[in-house]
Motif scaffolding. Structure first.
Motif, PDB file in Angstrom:
ATOM      1  N   GLU A 131       0.790  -1.166   0.072  1.00  0.00           N
ATOM      2  CA  GLU A 131       0.100  -0.091   0.077  1.00  0.00           C
ATOM      3  C   GLU A 131       0.686   1.139  -0.005  1.00  0.00           C
ATOM      4  OE1 GLU A 131      -3.693   2.176   2.949  1.00  0.00           O
ATOM      5  OE2 GLU A 131      -3.109  -0.171   2.905  1.00  0.00           O
ATOM      6  N   GLN A 132       1.879   1.112   0.720  1.00  0.00           N
ATOM      7  CA  GLN A 132       2.726   2.465   0.756  1.00  0.00           C
ATOM      8  C   GLN A 132       3.425   2.796  -0.711  1.00  0.00           C
ATOM      9  OE1 GLN A 132       5.519   1.619   4.135  1.00  0.00           O
ATOM     10  NE2 GLN A 132       3.979   2.024   5.675  1.00  0.00           N
ATOM     11  N   ARG A 133       3.957   1.547  -1.193  1.00  0.00           N
ATOM     12  CA  ARG A 133       4.529   1.652  -2.724  1.00  0.00           C
ATOM     13  C   ARG A 133       3.529   2.083  -3.721  1.00  0.00           C
ATOM     14  NH1 ARG A 133       8.803  -3.276  -3.396  1.00  0.00           N
ATOM     15  NH2 ARG A 133      10.331  -2.934  -1.564  1.00  0.00           N
ATOM     16  N   LEU A 180      -6.318  -6.069  -7.460  1.00  0.00           N
ATOM     17  CA  LEU A 180      -6.195  -7.297  -7.641  1.00  0.00           C
ATOM     18  C   LEU A 180      -5.340  -7.907  -6.337  1.00  0.00           C
ATOM     19  CD1 LEU A 180      -4.358  -7.556 -10.935  1.00  0.00           C
ATOM     20  CD2 LEU A 180      -6.301  -8.477 -10.413  1.00  0.00           C
ATOM     21  N   TYR A 181      -4.417  -7.227  -5.564  1.00  0.00           N
ATOM     22  CA  TYR A 181      -3.669  -7.853  -4.567  1.00  0.00           C
ATOM     23  C   TYR A 181      -4.092  -7.357  -3.067  1.00  0.00           C
ATOM     24  CZ  TYR A 181      -0.417  -8.068  -8.517  1.00  0.00           C
ATOM     25  OH  TYR A 181       0.150  -8.628  -9.519  1.00  0.00           O
ATOM     26  N   LEU A 182      -4.756  -6.284  -2.937  1.00  0.00           N
ATOM     27  CA  LEU A 182      -5.216  -6.049  -1.697  1.00  0.00           C
ATOM     28  C   LEU A 182      -6.620  -6.042  -1.639  1.00  0.00           C
ATOM     29  CD1 LEU A 182      -2.791  -2.769  -1.246  1.00  0.00           C
ATOM     30  CD2 LEU A 182      -2.555  -5.095  -0.281  1.00  0.00           C
ATOM     31  N   ARG A 183      -7.481  -6.143  -2.607  1.00  0.00           N
ATOM     32  CA  ARG A 183      -9.076  -5.824  -2.664  1.00  0.00           C
ATOM     33  C   ARG A 183      -9.416  -5.013  -1.768  1.00  0.00           C
ATOM     34  NH1 ARG A 183      -7.703 -11.493  -2.324  1.00  0.00           N
ATOM     35  NH2 ARG A 183      -7.985 -12.686  -4.099  1.00  0.00           N
ATOM     36  N   SER A 184      -8.966  -3.869  -1.870  1.00  0.00           N
ATOM     37  CA  SER A 184      -9.226  -2.616  -1.248  1.00  0.00           C
ATOM     38  C   SER A 184     -10.014  -1.545  -1.963  1.00  0.00           C
ATOM     39  CB  SER A 184      -8.011  -2.052  -0.388  1.00  0.00           C
ATOM     40  OG  SER A 184      -8.243  -0.620   0.364  1.00  0.00           O
ATOM     41  N   ALA A 185     -11.258  -1.352  -1.810  1.00  0.00           N
ATOM     42  CA  ALA A 185     -12.121  -0.515  -2.459  1.00  0.00           C
ATOM     43  C   ALA A 185     -11.587   0.904  -2.083  1.00  0.00           C
ATOM     44  CB  ALA A 185     -13.443  -0.804  -2.441  1.00  0.00           C
ATOM     45  N   ARG A 186     -11.441   1.117  -0.801  1.00  0.00           N
ATOM     46  CA  ARG A 186     -11.140   2.508  -0.272  1.00  0.00           C
ATOM     47  C   ARG A 186      -9.523   2.839  -0.850  1.00  0.00           C
ATOM     48  NH1 ARG A 186      -7.082   3.516   2.674  1.00  0.00           N
ATOM     49  NH2 ARG A 186      -6.747   1.090   3.247  1.00  0.00           N
ATOM     50  N   LEU A 187      -8.642   1.929  -0.993  1.00  0.00           N
ATOM     51  CA  LEU A 187      -7.427   2.445  -1.567  1.00  0.00           C
ATOM     52  C   LEU A 187      -7.906   2.794  -3.069  1.00  0.00           C
ATOM     53  CD1 LEU A 187      -4.441   3.012  -1.357  1.00  0.00           C
ATOM     54  CD2 LEU A 187      -4.161   0.529  -1.896  1.00  0.00           C
ATOM     55  N   ALA A 188      -8.180   2.015  -3.672  1.00  0.00           N
ATOM     56  CA  ALA A 188      -8.879   2.034  -5.294  1.00  0.00           C
ATOM     57  C   ALA A 188      -9.266   3.409  -5.472  1.00  0.00           C
ATOM     58  CB  ALA A 188      -9.545   0.839  -5.641  1.00  0.00           C
ATOM     59  N   ASP A 189     -10.132   3.728  -4.462  1.00  0.00           N
ATOM     60  CA  ASP A 189     -11.143   5.160  -4.825  1.00  0.00           C
ATOM     61  C   ASP A 189      -9.987   6.080  -4.766  1.00  0.00           C
ATOM     62  OD1 ASP A 189     -13.217   3.713  -5.241  1.00  0.00           O
ATOM     63  OD2 ASP A 189     -14.094   4.017  -3.293  1.00  0.00           O
ATOM     64  N   GLU A 190      -8.982   5.987  -3.774  1.00  0.00           N
ATOM     65  CA  GLU A 190      -8.044   6.998  -3.409  1.00  0.00           C
ATOM     66  C   GLU A 190      -7.104   7.133  -4.407  1.00  0.00           C
ATOM     67  OE1 GLU A 190      -4.210   7.799  -0.511  1.00  0.00           O
ATOM     68  OE2 GLU A 190      -6.002   6.643   0.084  1.00  0.00           O
ATOM     69  N   LEU A 191      -6.692   6.158  -4.989  1.00  0.00           N
ATOM     70  CA  LEU A 191      -5.700   6.251  -6.193  1.00  0.00           C
ATOM     71  C   LEU A 191      -6.343   6.528  -7.525  1.00  0.00           C
ATOM     72  CD1 LEU A 191      -3.948   2.703  -5.583  1.00  0.00           C
ATOM     73  CD2 LEU A 191      -3.126   5.125  -4.706  1.00  0.00           C
TER      74      LEU A 191
END
Length: 938
Positions: free
Chosen positions: A596-598, A622-633
């Motif tokens: 996540e940091q990278r 794919l790797y983290l299945r994180s909707a929160r992080l995907a929205d941020e990115l």
């Protein structure tokens, strides 16, 4: 005042006067060397000079520690590495203590990441000192060298310390495997006892007159072997003498001299601070440092030296510490030693222990080290305050003594190398063993040696066995290194690993692999039968993302959006890449946190683009299945796309945006807000840049085609979000390309928007083939049409027609010179789209060779449609009559649209609906024309 070394000083001055025909600079240098030895040995705090990875230093250290039993050991090693030394007992040597900083604060950004390593081997004096101090009650180990932060602080700002190569040995020695030689990466190496001439001419002089090839061989012959059985006083005096010699003959490089002297000031300042704070008697202490620093002449030298050196504070850089695996070859590569020299040192260490009976110190629980003998020779206790006697005069004048044990050892080597050679494909025999033995002795005599060394044995074996060919993977020199101990590779134990690495080992336990074992292991994951293995699969995919290529490699199975794995097969080599796993542990507690940091770092990098952000969104999904992080990115991707002024990444943006759009449409009830914003922003962005991209030489046809593909394929979604189609039409109308490929793309865009018919496209292609001026550029036009299949896939039939027409019309005298340019252009610029043409050609062309003669191309029939249309009623009435004559098709279409009434019309209704159809087809005549063209003349 009479001193201990007056006699030696007089001998050296007489020799200088004889050689130089009078006292001059040489006499001053020789006299100064004796003064340095006298000063170092007269210091109240006992100085123990060492050379790195020297068996003689290690033997002398073990003897001195047992005799003196010091209460405090001061060690020349970075002071902030002290907490890690206790973890050495959980490792198998050699390993390296590492300090790592991924983000810098106070240093140039181009230096990042910062890394400092200190390798430790069993045959080293520092390991003996560490083992004694850590396992002896009441003994304190104090590291006094500069911190890792100061290692970089003292470097010039215009110089990258990691980029400075170590002095390399000649290339005739076999290079170690690249993977093993690079175990330290780009780290800066620090080590006790860097004892080597810093004056190139001096080293060349020593090698020439010593009749040796490289420095490691010179040191073994002229220092290591003579000191193997020397007493402690002789050892100290010789090491300080050599350190003083190299120091006084070093070139006046201001930066390096300043760093050396600052290190000495730093260490003596730290030792005085500790003595003052603890109240320890200097006579109960031992200072272990390199022989180069033992001959120091700074004012701060000694317990009674001045306290004028001010230690600067550390920067705000956050350092992480750990242990990483090391190897003999990586140590040799980092410090410029000859290949195999550290392995030879390990063999000499083992032999010296057997011959001398010295009991080495070893950390309790240490893996893979030599077992100490049950009984050791008694060591005479140290006499406090014993006077220093001159041992140098006798040592320098005494000839070396041949040891019978070395001859027996040489016989064993000769027999063993023949056995190894046979196993590796060489036609070696007993006669070769005899030849190697005699040649070793001959080479030693030619080089002025009392007995053959391992280097003489290597040269003799290569001469007598290898001849002119290498039948297998290993040559004879490599076999000699294996015989003498090989390239030993260390390993960090589980308890000494950082939390992240231990967490990875724990989570991969269900696989049943030995993760600490070097080499490749196969892991089979039947996820359908054992769902718990899905978590192992997640770990392996993340490790594949984070670790270098080869650490974990999927053999069967893939991870793509929207797919779920059933079975997977992996090649796992985590033990081989343990250093990389340890360095990842400096970045976080879990691999998910590091990933996540990278990903965040990648999208917020100043050089980040929209394509990079979309890739990060896909990886997060794919790797983290994180909707929160995907929205941020994804929100960051919208910002980056709006700020871009070039279209270089348009193909990748289109590819990833389509993939993400298809994924969210299949898995989510509504599209994420960031994706809608990305489509809306991308539509407006590419419409704005389209006219400039058509004429810009920097933008290729692939980039323009990708822009059109984004605009056409996502047009419906963009229009539903509030975009205006007129913006796209205006952008295409304002585009005036000059390059042939972009011109073809522009025609395809106009065709898609209704501004050009297929008949007009056909006419323009015919004009290109008919003109000798445009004929050479026809392959580039075809390339543009091929790129147009990305935004307008409906043109695939026309592209097949254009290529076929060219092959049918052009004579061989024109086609043959023109054909290589066509093939090269299509392969370079349309390789990914060529399968579309192949499939379409397979659908159009006849399947058998016999049917080719009677086959009529579809476009030829289409060309005859206007002539047939002139002989029969055309326009809306003909289309109405066609639909009335075939009501089944109309009934089926009406059922799909929800109309329940069939095609049952009376006269008035028929006239009324025929009138409506007439008006509809008048407004859209191209539909009737296309339908008639498809049906053909009738």
């Amino acid at each position: 005042m009479t001193t201990t070394f007056d006699a030696l000083r007089g001998q050296l001055l007489d020799a200088a006067a004889t050689l130089a025909d009078g006292p001059d600079a040489l006499a001053g240098i020789l006299s100064g060397i004796v003064d340095d030895v006298d000063r170092a040995l007269a210091e109240r705090l006992e100085i123990f000079p060492v050379c790195h990875h020297s068996p003689a230093s290690a033997i002398a250290m073990a003897r001195r520690l047992r005799a003196k039993q010091p209460r405090v050991v001061y060690l020349e090693l970075c002071e902030d590495m002290a907490p890690l030394l206790t973890e050495l007992r959980n490792c198998r040597l050699p390993v390296a203590v590492q300090a790592f900083a991924g983000e810098v604060d106070g240093f140039p950004q181009e230096w990042s990441p910062l890394s400092v390593v200190a390798p430790i081997t069993e045959a080293s004096a520092e390991y003996q000192a560490i083992s004694y101090a850590l396992d002896t009650p009441g003994v304190e180990l104090v590291l006094v060298d500069r911190s890792t932060d100061h290692v970089y602080q003292w470097q010039p700002r215009d110089h990258d310390p990691a980029a400075e190569p170590a002095p390399a040995e000649p290339a005739d020695a076999e290079s170690p495997p690249a993977e093993e030689a690079a175990m330290h990466g780009d780290a800066v190496g620090v080590e006790i006892g860097d004892l080597r001439p810093r004056f190139a001419e001096l080293e060349a002089h020593l090698l020439h007159h010593g009749r040796v090839r490289h420095w490691s061989e010179w040191w073994d012959q002229y220092v290591e072997q003579p000191l193997a059985d020397a007493d402690y006083d002789t050892y100290r005096q010789v090491l300080v003498l050599i350190g003083s010699l190299f120091r006084r003959l070093a070139p006046g490089r201001h930066d390096r001299v300043r760093v050396d002297e600052d290190r000495e000031r730093y260490m003596w300042t730290r030792m005085r601070e500790h003595l003052a704070a603890s109240g320890t008697d200097p006579g109960d202490c031992l200072y272990v440092c390199g022989a180069f620093h033992a001959a120091s002449r700074v004012a701060e030298f000694g317990v009674d030296g001045t306290d004028t050196f001010e230690i600067t504070p550390r920067t705000a850089t956050v350092w992480r510490y750990g242990l990483i695996p090391s190897s003999h070859s990586s140590i040799e590569a980092q410090f410029g030693l000859a290949a195999g020299s550290v392995s030879i040192a390990a063999a000499v260490w083992a032999k010296s222990l057997t011959r001398s009976g010295v009991t080495p110190y070893q950390l309790e629980g240490q893996q893979g080290t030599r077992k100490p003998p049950k009984k050791a020779k008694p060591v005479a206790p140290a006499v406090p305050g014993a006077p220093v006697t001159d041992q140098l005069s006798g040592f320098l004048a005494r000839p070396p003594v041949l040891d019978r044990l070395d001859e027996d050892e040489l016989l064993g080597w000769c027999v063993e190398i023949v056995r190894l050679a046979r196993r590796n494909g060489y036609l070696a025999s007993t006669a070769d063993a005899i030849a190697v033995f005699e040649t070793s002795i001959l080479l030693a005599g030619m080089r002025g040696r009392a007995r053959p060394t391992p280097y003489d044995f290597q040269d003799a074996a290569v001469t007598c066995i290898e001849k002119d060919a290498v039948p297998g993977r290993r040559d004879v020199r490599r076999l000699c290194e294996i015989l003498l101990g090989g390239d030993r590779i260390g390993q960090v134990g589980y308890d000494a690993l950082p939390p992240l690495a231990r967490d990875v080992y724990d989570r991969l336990t269900p696989l049943g692999l030995k993760l600490d074992q070097r080499g490749v292991q196969r892991a089979l994951l039947d996820i359908a039968a054992k769902p718990e293995l899905a978590k192992c699969s997640d770990v392996l995919w993340i490790l594949r993302y984070l670790l270098p290529t080869g650490a974990v490699r999927p053999i069967m199975g893939e991870r793509t959006l929207g797919e779920k794995a059933i079975q997977e097969s992996w090649d796992v080599a985590i033990g081989t890449h343990q250093r990389d796993l340890v360095e990842i542990g400096y970045e976080g507690v879990t691999i998910e946190q590091v990933l996540e940091q990278r990903l965040r770092r990648s999208v917020w990098d100043p050089q980040a683009t929209a394509a990079v952000a979309l890739r990060a969104v896909e990886d997060a999904t794919l790797y983290l299945r994180s909707a929160r992080l995907a929205d941020e990115l994804g929100a960051r991707a919208v910002e980056l796309l709006a700020a871009e002024r070039t279209v270089d990444d348009a193909p990748e943006v289109l590819r990833r945006a389509r993939r993400l759009l298809a994924h969210y449409r299949a898995t989510e009830p509504v599209l994420p807000a960031w994706l809608e914003g990305f489509v809306k922003a991308g539509y407006a962005h590419y419409c704005t840049l389209l006219p400039a991209a058509f004429v810009d030489d920097e933008a290729g046809a692939q980039q323009v085609a990708a822009m059109l593909g984004f605009l056409f394929s996502m047009e419906s979604l963009a229009l539903s979000l509030g975009c205006d189609r007129a913006q796209l039409e205006i952008a295409v109308a304002q585009s005036h390309p000059q390059a042939p490929a972009k011109t073809a793309l522009h025609w395809a865009a106009r065709y898609h928007l209704g501004g050009m018919t297929r008949a007009e496209l056909r006419e323009r292609c015919d004009a290109l083939l008919s003109s000798p001026l445009t004929l050479p550029a026809y392959p580039q036009y075809l390339s543009g049409f091929l790129q147009a299949l990305e935004p307008v896939p409906g043109l695939v039939g026309f592209v097949v027609e254009a290529i076929s027409t060219a092959f049918g019309r052009l004579p061989d005298t024109v086609l043959l010179p023109w054909l290589p340019a066509l093939i090269t252009t299509l392969r370079k610029e349309g390789g990914d789209l060529a399968p579309l043409l192949v499939r379409e050609a397979g659908r159009i062309f006849p399947a058998g060779l016999a049917a080719v003669d009677a086959w009529t191309p579809p476009w030829s029939a289409a060309a005859a449609v206007p002539q047939a249309a002139a002989r029969r009623p055309t326009g809306p009435s003909a289309a109405t009559a066609l639909l009335a004559g075939h009501p089944a098709a109309a009934d089926a279409l009406a059922a799909l649209l929800g109309c329940e009434d069939g095609w049952q019309l009376d006269g008035g209704q028929e006239a009324h609906q025929a009138h409506q159809a007439h008006g509809l087809l008048q407004r859209h005549p191209e539909s009737a024309e296309a339908l008639l063209a498809a049906i053909g003349p009738g």
